[in-house]
Design a protein around this motif. Sequence first.
Motif, mmCIF file in Angstrom:
data_model
loop_
_atom_site.group_PDB
_atom_site.id
_atom_site.type_symbol
_atom_site.label_atom_id
_atom_site.label_comp_id
_atom_site.label_asym_id
_atom_site.label_seq_id
_atom_site.Cartn_x
_atom_site.Cartn_y
_atom_site.Cartn_z
ATOM 1 N N UNK A 49 38.853 45.018 44.920
ATOM 2 C CA UNK A 49 39.895 44.155 44.402
ATOM 3 C C UNK A 49 39.105 42.910 43.638
ATOM 4 N N UNK A 50 39.040 42.919 43.028
ATOM 5 C CA UNK A 50 38.259 41.653 42.134
ATOM 6 C C UNK A 50 38.935 39.977 41.769
ATOM 7 N N UNK A 51 38.014 39.455 42.405
ATOM 8 C CA UNK A 51 38.370 38.287 41.833
ATOM 9 C C UNK A 51 38.369 37.126 40.850
ATOM 10 N N UNK A 52 37.969 38.409 40.248
ATOM 11 C CA UNK A 52 37.507 37.953 38.639
ATOM 12 C C UNK A 52 37.971 38.116 37.622
ATOM 13 N N UNK A 53 39.905 38.992 37.561
ATOM 14 C CA UNK A 53 40.373 40.080 36.946
ATOM 15 C C UNK A 53 42.046 39.294 36.696
ATOM 16 N N UNK A 54 41.654 38.100 36.214
ATOM 17 C CA UNK A 54 43.140 37.347 35.993
ATOM 18 C C UNK A 54 43.450 36.493 36.842
ATOM 19 N N UNK A 55 42.227 36.170 38.427
ATOM 20 C CA UNK A 55 42.415 35.272 39.276
ATOM 21 C C UNK A 55 41.641 33.622 38.684
ATOM 22 N N UNK A 56 40.590 34.518 37.620
ATOM 23 C CA UNK A 56 40.354 32.675 37.816
ATOM 24 C C UNK A 56 39.204 32.589 38.715
ATOM 25 N N UNK A 57 38.251 33.455 39.472
ATOM 26 C CA UNK A 57 37.214 33.096 40.110
ATOM 27 C C UNK A 57 36.461 33.924 39.335
ATOM 28 N N UNK A 58 34.347 32.732 39.349
ATOM 29 C CA UNK A 58 33.781 33.344 38.639
ATOM 30 C C UNK A 58 33.308 34.189 39.218
ATOM 31 N N UNK A 59 33.061 34.749 39.839
ATOM 32 C CA UNK A 59 32.823 35.844 40.332
ATOM 33 C C UNK A 59 33.381 36.111 42.102
ATOM 34 N N UNK A 60 32.950 37.551 42.220
ATOM 35 C CA UNK A 60 33.353 38.212 43.754
ATOM 36 C C UNK A 60 34.773 39.246 43.383
ATOM 37 N N UNK A 61 34.064 40.253 43.904
ATOM 38 C CA UNK A 61 35.227 40.994 44.458
ATOM 39 C C UNK A 61 34.879 41.327 46.058
ATOM 40 N N UNK A 62 35.699 42.057 46.807
ATOM 41 C CA UNK A 62 35.764 42.701 48.210
ATOM 42 C C UNK A 62 36.454 44.338 47.930
ATOM 43 N N UNK A 63 35.199 44.865 49.228
ATOM 44 C CA UNK A 63 35.964 46.527 49.564
ATOM 45 C C UNK A 63 36.668 46.276 50.771
ATOM 46 N N UNK A 64 37.796 46.503 50.811
ATOM 47 C CA UNK A 64 38.936 46.899 52.091
ATOM 48 C C UNK A 64 38.464 48.226 52.750
ATOM 49 N N UNK A 65 38.974 48.427 53.958
ATOM 50 C CA UNK A 65 38.851 49.485 55.123
ATOM 51 C C UNK A 65 38.290 49.278 56.508
ATOM 52 N N UNK A 66 38.671 50.829 56.534
ATOM 53 C CA UNK A 66 38.531 50.328 58.264
ATOM 54 C C UNK A 66 37.231 49.650 58.292
ATOM 55 N N UNK A 67 37.254 49.496 59.858
ATOM 56 C CA UNK A 67 35.641 48.497 60.206
ATOM 57 C C UNK A 67 34.816 49.254 60.039
ATOM 58 N N UNK A 68 34.823 50.397 61.305
ATOM 59 C CA UNK A 68 33.676 51.539 60.747
ATOM 60 C C UNK A 68 33.306 51.621 59.628
ATOM 61 N N UNK A 69 33.707 51.950 58.568
ATOM 62 C CA UNK A 69 33.666 52.143 57.167
ATOM 63 C C UNK A 69 32.591 50.813 56.511
ATOM 64 N N UNK A 70 32.918 49.880 56.645
ATOM 65 C CA UNK A 70 33.247 48.938 56.184
ATOM 66 C C UNK A 70 31.579 48.305 57.007
ATOM 67 N N UNK A 71 31.518 48.727 57.991
ATOM 68 C CA UNK A 71 29.824 48.278 58.718
ATOM 69 C C UNK A 71 28.234 49.233 58.095
ATOM 70 N N UNK A 72 29.328 50.166 57.752
ATOM 71 C CA UNK A 72 28.342 51.676 57.323
ATOM 72 C C UNK A 72 28.162 50.791 55.707
ATOM 73 N N UNK A 73 29.038 50.122 54.834
ATOM 74 C CA UNK A 73 29.486 49.588 53.817
ATOM 75 C C UNK A 73 28.291 47.912 53.515
ATOM 76 N N UNK A 74 28.110 47.473 54.968
ATOM 77 C CA UNK A 74 27.001 46.624 55.022
ATOM 78 C C UNK A 74 25.223 46.838 54.205
ATOM 79 N N UNK A 75 25.681 47.903 55.063
ATOM 80 C CA UNK A 75 24.187 48.012 55.178
ATOM 81 C C UNK A 75 23.978 48.363 53.581
#
Length: 354
Positions: free
Chosen positions: A205-231
């Motif tokens: 999801x993007x925070x700068x597509x109509x929500x008005x934030x200047x920067x930032x997106x997030x990736x959400x999902x299972x903790x195990x997938x995001x642990x790898x995503x952190x790397x």
Amino acid sequence: MSPGPGDELPAVDLRSDTVTRPTPAMRRAMAEAEVGDDTLGDDPTVRALEARVAELLGKEAALFFPSGVMANQTALAVQARWGSEVVVEGGAHVFHFEEGAASALKGLQLHPVPTPDGVLRPEHLDAAVRPGSRYLPRTSLVCIENTHLASGGRVIEPDQVRALAEAAHARDLPVHMDGARLWHAAAASGRPLTDYAEPVDTVMVCLSKGLGAPVGSLLAGPAEVLEEAWRVRRRFGGGMRQSGILAAAGLHALEHHLPDLPETHARTLRLAAAFDALPGFRVVPPETNVLLVDLEPGGPDPTEFLNFLRFDRILMLDFGPRRLRAVLHRDVDSPAMARVLDSLARWGRQAGAA
Ligand SMILES: *Cc1c(COP(=O)(O)O)cnc(C)c1O
């Protein structure tokens, strides 16, 4: 050239919903944000934003990224196997607008499936997913986009998301959803974000597509997938430090700007009606905040029309052969809308007089 009459006016910028500027209240929230070194796990504001977005989407965890492209590409890199194929809808942002990242950064081949409406359906997978022959590449991931930008911000409804995800999972394929504007899907349908996110494995999801934030997106999902995503985020150079200053803008946007999306959608409908009333213009009926306008063959010249608008300090995008795009957003207020509608009416009178 003599200046136009509107040269003193600020532009009404309809090129994208990314052009919004942070409000004074958002800037205050940013200035006052409690921060720490996020790479060391010490930024409380980033952690709060990640927890909030994970909760909104009904996912185990979320990770803050500097851009939507990086978050999408991280999702692909983590879930798809090097040298394999990712099935994507033919108009997808990941295919057209991400600088070939999937092939350049992860050795992935994107397999685009054209659809009339941006909706990837189970029957598309029957044709696109490789059957497991050693002479064909392997398929390792399916990617959908919601709302679907190229078809005019179309909402892929939860039952359509679920049907696709079930068909993919039946083949042991994970599903990533590019939800840059997922907020808009939920606002337009009145369904909770979780209904859209639950069937898929990961969501961006993007925070700068109509929500008005200047920067930032997030990736959400299972903790195990995001642990790898952190790397992978770190590998891509997206690890940040006192990024709570940016996350604070996101938290502020979710709290104060999310409720305004229906108003933006209503303005998009009003603009669509104004275009439809002009001879030679045909809109793709909008569902959210994106408006595609087609110019009939032999009708108005796109460049002439865009220049007419520009003279009134109104900016739209040329979006392909005889197609224009306007994206509505929170910085297009009532007076700005009135200026646009007035310009269109003047174009109509001028065209009628010619
Ligand atoms: C904007 C957008 C992205 C992310 O692009 P950034 O330039 O990184 O913000 C991804 N997908 C879609 C559909 C988008 O509109």
